[in-house]
Structures are given as structure tokens and as C-alpha cells.
Design an enzyme around this catalytic site. Structure first.
Site, PDB file in Angstrom:
ATOM      1  N   ARG A 164       0.884  -1.050   0.002  1.00 21.85           N
ATOM      2  CA  ARG A 164       0.004  -0.058   0.080  1.00 21.85           C
ATOM      3  C   ARG A 164       0.780   1.428  -0.214  1.00 21.85           C
ATOM      4  NH1 ARG A 164      -3.178  -3.853  -0.515  1.00 21.85           N
ATOM      5  NH2 ARG A 164      -5.130  -3.839   0.510  1.00 21.85           N
ATOM      6  N   SER A 236     -10.270  -0.340   4.186  1.00 21.47           N
ATOM      7  CA  SER A 236      -9.425  -0.457   5.303  1.00 21.47           C
ATOM      8  C   SER A 236      -9.000   0.933   5.941  1.00 21.47           C
ATOM      9  CB  SER A 236      -8.246  -1.257   4.912  1.00 21.47           C
ATOM     10  OG  SER A 236      -8.410  -2.565   4.680  1.00 21.47           O
ATOM     11  N   GLU A 332      -3.904   4.084   6.894  1.00 15.04           N
ATOM     12  CA  GLU A 332      -3.822   3.720   5.413  1.00 15.04           C
ATOM     13  C   GLU A 332      -4.374   4.871   4.585  1.00 15.04           C
ATOM     14  OE1 GLU A 332      -6.049   1.686   2.076  1.00 15.04           O
ATOM     15  OE2 GLU A 332      -5.125  -0.216   3.032  1.00 15.04           O
TER      16      GLU A 332
HETATM   17  N1  EPU Z   1     -10.231 -10.310  11.193  1.00 14.35           N
HETATM   18  C1  EPU Z   1     -10.897 -10.349  12.437  1.00 14.35           C
HETATM   19  N2  EPU Z   1     -11.843  -9.492  12.599  1.00 14.35           N
HETATM   20  C2  EPU Z   1     -12.284  -8.727  11.737  1.00 14.35           C
HETATM   21  C3  EPU Z   1     -11.767  -9.025  10.495  1.00 14.35           C
HETATM   22  C4  EPU Z   1     -10.934  -9.814  10.159  1.00 14.35           C
HETATM   23  O1  EPU Z   1     -10.300 -10.843  13.255  1.00 14.35           O
HETATM   24  O2  EPU Z   1     -13.229  -8.250  11.997  1.00 14.35           O
HETATM   25  C5  EPU Z   1      -9.048 -11.426  11.119  1.00 14.35           C
HETATM   26  C6  EPU Z   1      -9.025 -12.662  10.491  1.00 14.35           C
HETATM   27  O3  EPU Z   1      -8.378 -13.610  11.342  1.00 14.35           O
HETATM   28  C7  EPU Z   1      -8.869 -12.732   9.073  1.00 14.35           C
HETATM   29  C8  EPU Z   1      -7.610 -11.692   9.172  1.00 14.35           C
HETATM   30  O4  EPU Z   1      -8.037 -10.826  10.081  1.00 14.35           O
HETATM   31  O5  EPU Z   1      -8.257 -13.880   8.559  1.00 14.35           O
HETATM   32  C9  EPU Z   1      -7.558 -11.086   7.726  1.00 14.35           C
HETATM   33  O6  EPU Z   1      -8.945 -10.450   7.256  1.00 14.35           O
HETATM   34  P1  EPU Z   1      -9.109 -10.063   5.820  1.00 14.35           P
HETATM   35  O7  EPU Z   1      -8.736 -11.427   5.041  1.00 14.35           O
HETATM   36  O8  EPU Z   1     -10.402  -9.417   5.738  1.00 14.35           O
HETATM   37  O9  EPU Z   1      -8.123  -9.186   5.158  1.00 14.35           O
HETATM   38  P2  EPU Z   1      -7.441  -7.682   6.037  1.00 14.35           P
HETATM   39  O10 EPU Z   1      -6.007  -8.063   6.120  1.00 14.35           O
HETATM   40  O11 EPU Z   1      -8.227  -7.471   7.123  1.00 14.35           O
HETATM   41  C10 EPU Z   1      -6.667  -6.964   3.698  1.00 14.35           C
HETATM   42  C11 EPU Z   1      -6.467  -5.473   2.819  1.00 14.35           C
HETATM   43  C12 EPU Z   1      -8.153  -5.372   2.444  1.00 14.35           C
HETATM   44  C13 EPU Z   1      -8.253  -6.648   1.598  1.00 14.35           C
HETATM   45  C14 EPU Z   1      -8.354  -7.742   2.002  1.00 14.35           C
HETATM   46  C15 EPU Z   1      -8.106  -9.192   1.027  1.00 14.35           C
HETATM   47  C16 EPU Z   1      -4.920  -4.424   4.186  1.00 14.35           C
HETATM   48  C17 EPU Z   1      -4.877  -2.928   5.031  1.00 14.35           C
HETATM   49  N3  EPU Z   1      -6.346  -4.559   3.971  1.00 14.35           N
HETATM   50  O12 EPU Z   1      -7.709  -6.730   4.881  1.00 14.35           O
HETATM   51  O13 EPU Z   1      -7.709  -4.055   1.651  1.00 14.35           O
HETATM   52  O14 EPU Z   1      -9.605  -6.324   0.727  1.00 14.35           O
HETATM   53  O15 EPU Z   1      -6.959  -7.767   2.849  1.00 14.35           O
HETATM   54  O16 EPU Z   1      -7.046  -9.096   0.585  1.00 14.35           O
HETATM   55  O17 EPU Z   1      -3.996  -4.802   3.690  1.00 14.35           O
HETATM   56  C18 EPU Z   1      -8.299  -1.922   1.481  1.00 14.35           C
HETATM   57  O18 EPU Z   1      -7.046  -1.817   1.339  1.00 14.35           O
HETATM   58  O19 EPU Z   1      -9.059  -0.948   1.616  1.00 14.35           O
HETATM   59  C19 EPU Z   1      -8.614  -3.233   1.620  1.00 14.35           C
HETATM   60  C20 EPU Z   1     -10.074  -3.468   1.832  1.00 14.35           C
END
Ligand code: EPU
Length: 336
Positions: A164, A236, A332
């Protein structure tokens, strides 16, 4: 050239958080020529450059000039049996571009379906989701220097992409305005990326098409992430923090089920969503500012929240995470 400046207009419709602040001056930009003319006429103005306004939190009225980039055009520069090189104007909507690629059966951006925002903004934060980052398909972008009005082409290495992140958020912050980007896409048979666990599970087929991948991504996103047309948000709000192995080992001792992913140089990436969720913030709401009920990383505006209220909530979360996990979360979203 007649330039159509507007005065004291609300930016509410131009930012996906739906924050109602005013800009002293405003102009829509449809071409690079207009952009150059505007820049040369307004060299001393403070500028706010808006694409889709989907990664920005506005906390006060803006006393300068807002440029909304609305240039259009998708052009196939080169196509052979295996690949296609595409040039896209900065003002094109990112998801519409993804749909165009799916229609043509050009592969590479299907995992990035439904990301809000414009094509010109995509390189700035190297958008990414479901195992793919923009940098993997990116060839180059053209940008106008704010200072000289000259157009410069940045190849991939010059963009210094990171998680990012790019040179446009660092050394060249505020110095260039991206006017178009070029992408290298594949033709069938495509290389498919189902490395993201949830995506792999959603797809029943062993050899899915890029259209099937996009459908699955759209399903997952729609089930977890709020649609900015219904609830104001910027995706995010925080970046996922990266910690060194010692710090991770200490955390894992305390939280055995802490999710984590290997990162560069032996470091470990931890989902900020888990940390925030663990502290009980998911679904939290104060007035119209809140934390999304299905994704703790996403802050939402339920209606009339001010930018300051959202920022306060973000700061409160950041403090709590620092206190509890000794991790300082990075925003972010850009805050103005
Ligand atoms: N999780 C929680 N609680 C929640 C949501 C998630 O505990 O409410 C934990 C879960 O264990 C899950 C892990 O967090 O396995 C990861 O969650 P998720 O796969 O939804 O991805 P993220 O790391 O929260 C990132 C990106 C998103 C992107 C997703 C999928 C960043 C800052 N965010 O989110 O990007 O869509 O992966 O690849 O890297 C964005 O940048 O605006 C965005 C939405």
C-alpha cells in the site's frame, strides 16, 4: 482556454466517506491539457487532487483548489497471442476497468474487482486484495509535474512500490498528478491466483476462469465490506502492521491463535482487523462514526459523522492497540 472554476462547493459527493466539507475553489478536469492550464494558472494555490475520493478523510473545509480528475479512455496499445498492453486514463473508475478487462478476457486484475476509486489513484497506494497487488500488472504511468507542468513517465521500478505504498506517498508526495497508467495483461490460458484462503474455498472449479475469480472476489467483498454508496467508508482505515520475529514470538505466547502471514526479511504481518476486533471495537458506534460490523478494519460514517469524529475514533483505536499490543498502527487513509 476557458476554465470552469466553481466556488464554495460541497465535497460530500466526491469522497466515499460522505463527509460534508466545502472547497473554496473546484474544477473538473477532463484532459491533460486542461490540467496543465489549471496548474500554470494556480501555481501558488493549495491543491487537493481527487480521483474517486475513496482513500481520503476530510476533517475541515478546504481553503484551496480541488481538482477532480475525470479524464476517460481505455486504449489497447499492443496485443498479440499471449498478452495485451493497455493504457487507461486516470479518471476511469477502477472497477469499470476491471469489468472491461473481463469482457475482453484480459487477465491480471480479476482479484482486484470492486476496489473503489479511480485508475489514477491506484498506483499511489499500490492497491491490492486477495493475493494480488497492482504492481504485478503495472507497466508505467504518466504524470504531470505540479511545479513545471512537464509530463514524466514513471516505469515500475521508479514507482518504488511497497505494501500500500509508492514513491507518490513518499519522496514525490504532492509533486505529480497521475494522468494515465499502462498495464500488462494476459490472454487465455490465464495464470490464476487463488492463494488467498477464502478465495480458494469459494471457487469450486479446479481450473477457474478469470470471470469466476472476479465473481468470487465480488461475493467475498460484498459480504464483508460496506458499499460506500450505502454506508460512507474508505475500505481499510489502517495498514496491517509488520513486526519482527521476536516481537511476534512474544505476542504469540500471549495470543496463541493470533493470525499472521510471513512478510519480507523474516518479518511477520499481523491483521490489524484481528487486533481491533480482539479489543471489542467491531460494531462499535458513537453518534454516526463507527467500526463496521463485519470488518473491524473499516471505519464507517452512518450518516452525518464529521471527519473529526471519524479521526477521533481512529485515534482512540490506535491508542488502545498501542496500549494492549505495543503496536503503533499506521493509517492507510490520507487525512486532510
Ligand atoms: N479478522 C478479524 N476480525 C475482523 C476481520 C478480520 O479478526 O473483523 C482477522 C481474521 O483472522 C482474518 C484476518 O483478520 O483472517 C484478515 O482479514 P481479511 O482477510 O478480511 O483481510 P485484512 O487483512 O483485514 C486486507 C486488505 C484489504 C483486502 C483484504 C483481502 C489491508 C490494510 N487490507 O484486509 O484491502 O481487501 O486484505 O485481500 O491490507 C483496503 O485496502 O481498503 C482493503 C479493503
Amino acid at each position: 482556454m476557458v476554465l470552469n472554476f466553481q466556488k464554495d462547493i460541497s465535497l460530500c459527493a466526491y469522497n466515499t466517506f460522505g463527509i460534508d466539507v466545502k472547497s473554496k475553489k473546484f474544477i473538473s478536469i477532463q484532459s491533460t491539457d486542461v490540467l496543465k492550464a489549471v496548474l500554470s494558472e494556480n501555481q501558488d494555490s493549495q491543491l487537493l487532487v481527487l480521483g474517486g475520493g475513496s482513500n481520503l478523510l476530510l476533517t475541515q473545509d478546504f481553503d484551496g483548489l480541488t481538482l477532480r480528475i475525470e479524464s476517460r479512455g481505455i486504449e489497447i496499445l499492443h496485443e498479440d497471442e499471449y498478452k495485451a498492453k493497455i493504457k487507461v486514463a486516470a479518471g476511469e473508475n477502477w472497477h469499470d476497468f476491471v469489468l472491461w478487462c473481463l469482457e475482453k478476457d484480459f487477465g491480471g486484475v480479476e482479484n482486484l474487482a470492486l476496489i473503489p476509486g479511480s485508475v489514477g489513484a491506484a498506483p499511489i497506494q499500490n492497491i491490492g486484495a486477495y493475493g494480488v497487488e497492482l504492481s504485478q500488472v503495472f507497466e508505467s504511468c504518466e504524470a504531470v509535474s505540479r511545479e513545471t507542468g512537464e509530463i514524466k513517465t514513471f516505469n515500475k521500478a521508479e514507482c518504488e512500490f511497497g505494501y500500500r505504498n509508492s514513491i507518490f506517498k513518499n519522496a514525490l508526495k504532492g509533486k505529480y498528478i497521475i494522468t494515465s497508467a499502462q498495464f500488462n495483461l494476459t490472454k487465455a490460458p490465464h495464470q490464476i491466483n487463488t492463494s488467498y484462503q477464502g478465495l480458494f474455498e469459494k471457487i469450486k472449479s479446479k481450473s477457474p476462469s478469470i470471470q469466476m475469480i472476479a465473481q468470487a472476489v465480488i461475493k467475498i467483498r460484498s459480504s464483508k465490506l460496506p458499499d460506500p454508496r450505502q454506508i460512507g467508508n474508505c475500505g481499510s482505515f489502517f495498514k496491517n502492521p509488520v513486526v519482527d520475529s521476536e516481537k511476534f514470538a512474544a505476542l504469540q505466547k500471549q495470543y496463541a491463535n493470533l493470525p499472521h502471514y510471513p512478510d519480507r526479511e523474516g518479518k511477520v504481518k499481523i491483521p490489524a482487523a484481528w487486533l481491533i476486533d480482539h479489543l471489542g471495537f467491531k460494531g462499535y458506534r458513537k453518534n454516526d462514526a463507527g467500526v463496521h460490523q463485519k470488518q473491524a478494519l473499516v471505519l464507517v460514517n452512518y450518516g452525518k459523522a464529521s471527519g473529526t469524529e471519524i479521526k477521533k475514533l481512529a485515534q482512540q483505536i490506535r491508542n488502545k492497540v498501542l496500549e494492549n499490543f505495543a503496536i503503533d498502527l499506521e493509517f492507510e487513509v490520507n487525512i486532510l
